[in-house]
Motif scaffolding. Structure first.
Motif, short mmCIF file in Angstrom:
data_model
loop_
_atom_site.label_atom_id
_atom_site.label_comp_id
_atom_site.label_asym_id
_atom_site.label_seq_id
_atom_site.Cartn_x
_atom_site.Cartn_y
_atom_site.Cartn_z
N VAL A 90 35.72 51.54 47.61
CA VAL A 90 35.51 51.24 49.16
C VAL A 90 34.96 50.01 49.65
O VAL A 90 35.86 49.13 50.10
N ARG A 91 33.82 49.62 49.26
CA ARG A 91 33.29 48.35 49.45
C ARG A 91 34.00 47.03 49.39
O ARG A 91 34.16 46.18 49.97
N ASP A 92 34.55 47.13 47.91
CA ASP A 92 35.08 45.85 47.49
C ASP A 92 36.51 45.85 47.38
O ASP A 92 37.27 45.01 46.81
N MET A 93 37.28 46.89 48.47
CA MET A 93 38.54 46.83 48.36
C MET A 93 39.10 45.97 49.11
O MET A 93 38.88 46.05 50.35
N ASP A 94 40.67 45.33 49.04
CA ASP A 94 41.21 44.71 49.77
C ASP A 94 42.53 45.36 49.61
O ASP A 94 42.76 46.41 49.27
N ARG A 95 43.68 44.83 50.69
CA ARG A 95 44.76 45.55 50.66
C ARG A 95 45.38 45.54 49.39
O ARG A 95 46.17 46.57 49.34
N LEU A 96 45.58 44.64 48.55
CA LEU A 96 46.33 44.61 47.26
C LEU A 96 45.74 46.12 46.47
O LEU A 96 46.22 46.83 45.96
N LEU A 102 46.73 53.61 45.86
CA LEU A 102 47.70 54.59 46.12
C LEU A 102 48.70 54.75 45.37
O LEU A 102 49.31 55.74 45.17
N ASN A 103 49.34 53.58 44.90
CA ASN A 103 50.50 53.67 43.93
C ASN A 103 50.01 54.58 42.70
O ASN A 103 50.76 55.40 42.29
N ARG A 104 48.88 54.39 42.08
CA ARG A 104 48.38 55.27 40.93
C ARG A 104 48.14 56.65 41.35
O ARG A 104 48.69 57.64 40.63
#
Length: 121
Positions: A90-96, A102-104
């Motif tokens: 959550v906190r450290d998530m960027d678009r990639l 989501l892919n996983r």
């Protein structure tokens, strides 16, 4: 054997049998949330780490490697566990990172791999 002793032996056993990125993922990936899961959920339910594999390597449909936090492989059953820690998910998530996450999840569901997502803070 108490939890701390069993956990240390569990990690050492898996470290001893790995090399390269598989070993590195275990050294870097087994953090606070994964340890909380093992201590507060897995150990009270099972009392051992038999058939449990930390940082389990999986290839997705694009032949991309990812590591599930845990795989429980007691014979024909294959159960993946993803521990959703707040910082990494959550906190450290960027678009990639979000797209990869989501892919996983889609890959696991699409291929009939039961995957349990547990959120620990």
């Amino acid at each position: 054997m108490n939890y701390e002793q069993a956990h240390e032996a569990f990690i050492e056993q898996h470290l001893a049998s790995r090399t390269g990125e598989r070993r590195g993922r275990l050294e870097r990936g087994h953090r606070h949330a994964e340890r909380l899961f093992l201590q507060n959920v897995w150990w009270p339910l099972r009392g051992d780490f038999n058939d449990l594999h930390p940082e389990y390597e999986v290839l997705d449909w694009q032949r991309q490697t990812y590591f599930a936090d845990f795989a429980f492989l007691p014979g024909p059953i294959k159960l993946l566990f993803e521990i959703k820690g707040y910082a990494a998910h959550v906190r450290d998530m960027d678009r990639l990172k979000y797209c990869n996450e989501l892919n996983r999840e889609i890959f696991s569901v699409r291929n009939g791999l039961p995957s349990n997502f547990i959120c620990l803070r």
